[in-house]
Design an enzyme around this catalytic site. Sequence first.
Site, PDB file in Angstrom:
ATOM      1  N   LYS A   9      41.164   2.093  -7.691  1.00  0.00           N
ATOM      2  CA  LYS A   9      41.840   2.130  -6.396  1.00  0.00           C
ATOM      3  C   LYS A   9      42.782   0.942  -6.299  1.00  0.00           C
ATOM      4  O   LYS A   9      42.347  -0.208  -6.369  1.00  0.00           O
ATOM      5  CB  LYS A   9      40.822   2.101  -5.255  1.00  0.00           C
ATOM      6  CG  LYS A   9      41.451   2.210  -3.876  1.00  0.00           C
ATOM      7  CD  LYS A   9      40.395   2.293  -2.790  1.00  0.00           C
ATOM      8  CE  LYS A   9      41.032   2.455  -1.420  1.00  0.00           C
ATOM      9  NZ  LYS A   9      40.028   2.557  -0.338  1.00  0.00           N
TER      10      LYS A   9
ATOM     11  N   ASP B 283      37.149   3.729  11.021  1.00  0.00           N
ATOM     12  CA  ASP B 283      38.021   4.837  10.604  1.00  0.00           C
ATOM     13  C   ASP B 283      37.168   5.953  10.015  1.00  0.00           C
ATOM     14  O   ASP B 283      37.450   6.484   8.947  1.00  0.00           O
ATOM     15  CB  ASP B 283      39.053   4.341   9.595  1.00  0.00           C
ATOM     16  CG  ASP B 283      40.207   5.328   9.431  1.00  0.00           C
ATOM     17  OD1 ASP B 283      40.333   6.237  10.274  1.00  0.00           O
ATOM     18  OD2 ASP B 283      40.970   5.203   8.463  1.00  0.00           O
TER      19      ASP B 283
END
Length: 547
Positions: free
Chosen positions: A123, A228
């Site tokens: 990532k 989130d």
Amino acid sequence: MGKVNVAKLRYMSRDDFRVLTAVEMGMKNHEIVPCSLIASIASLKHGGCNKILRELVKHKLIAWERTKTVQGYRLTNAGYDYLALKTLSSRQVVESVGNQMGVGKESDIYIVANEAGQQLALKLHRLGRTSFRNLKNKRDYHKHRHNVSWLYLSRLSAMKEFAYMKALYERKFPVPKPIDYNRHAVIMELINGYPLCQIHHVEDPASVYDEAMELIVKLGNHGLIHGDFNEFNLMLDKDDHITMIDFPQMVSTSHPNAEWYFDRDVKCIREFFMKRFSYESELYPTFSDIRKEDSLDVEVSASGYTKEMQADDELLHPVGPDDKITETEEDSDFTFSDEEMLEKAKVWRSELEKEADPADESGGSWCCSSTDSKQIKDGGLPEESAHVSSFEVTALSQAVEEMERQVLPHRSVTEFSEESRRTENDGQPGQRSPAGSEDCDDEPPHLIALSSVNREFRPFRDEESMSSVTRHRTRTLSVTSAGSALSCSTIPPELVKQKVKRQLTRQQKAAARRRLQKGEANVFTKQRRENMQNIKSSLEAASFWGD
């Protein structure tokens, strides 16, 4: 910010990465790094920094920028990716890079493999790709800095996500296993599943809904709120179990807006299940349902948990009942012993004034009565009385010390010196002053008693201790200085030659570094040439028109 092309990574040399690292180090306090600073930081052995910079610009690993005041280079996302991949490959974490799996608003996901052929997920954080106008208000990556780089913010985001992932994985949360991280790159376990946003059919939506809500409450019990928690950051495997990803924006339950963040996460899940799976439940958690079990926000320093809150938490811990009892007992014992000491001292002083002999008072010494001393010698005194007598002697000595502190400040220095001389004369045999002398009348009796007692406890040293040599002196004596009278130097000549040679080598390297920096900083020469060319062309134009 396209895909990472790692084809050129295998052809880059050590000097290329050295110059690339120099640009990165220069960007710590420069938005545009000048060439002279890059050359001095890189300090290449054979020079050629400008040539390497041109090659790096050609491959878009760095970018050349020029403004009205400064000109130099800055690091690009591709160059930052190369630095991270180089470090991870040197740690033997990443051996090969595969296809791109996904693209988000803040990161890119790639498939990588290690030396054993195990596939992992890479990532790369890309903060700043989309417009974050209120980033300083929403995230606390920058702390108190006013001007920050997007590369630096991406690095902080990756570091924070790795810390969260490691802490949550150790506490058996459904998160990928963290492997390693460097700069803005995070290596984690490759999850065999699909994002929840891509799934349109689930066998049992109620169980998935309950698992998601339980995960929100479990995070809250550990002092964290995802912030989130939606269908884009949840993955579902073949057994319909949830795995949580992407949590660098977690906040603490101590945050001022913690309840709002918690309700927003719950609302996102409820609306998604109602739209996608037509499932609506009346049961959903609230912020009041949180029962804090762990302080994970303190361990990973989540947003909203400040040092002031940590200090307040330490003050809020109440003192146990045992601690209070101990403190009161200690205070009471100390107060009682002080009062008892003063009372005992007064009683003992009054008894001494009644029973003491005149000769003893003039001599300044006190002693017990003959009967008491006889009882003590014979051992016929009971234990309780012996204990009381010893306590009274201690109390008297403490009272005498207190009287000394009261008398000495009112005496001058000359009086104190005269008293010391008189005390020395009294200590000599056959020179003791009479009982009714003026010196003894001026001096309190307890001071004379203390001086006589102190003379009895003078330190005793025998001949062996007087003739001994200090140990640290024997360690500094060398064989050459003790046994040789021909040479005065204790340093071997070989060591002197080595030190001189090392110093000369250091001076030569410093001179070469200065010459290298001066040769690499050719931007000013280029500017002078351009200015001379402009002046020459303007003069030629003026002569052409006949001015």
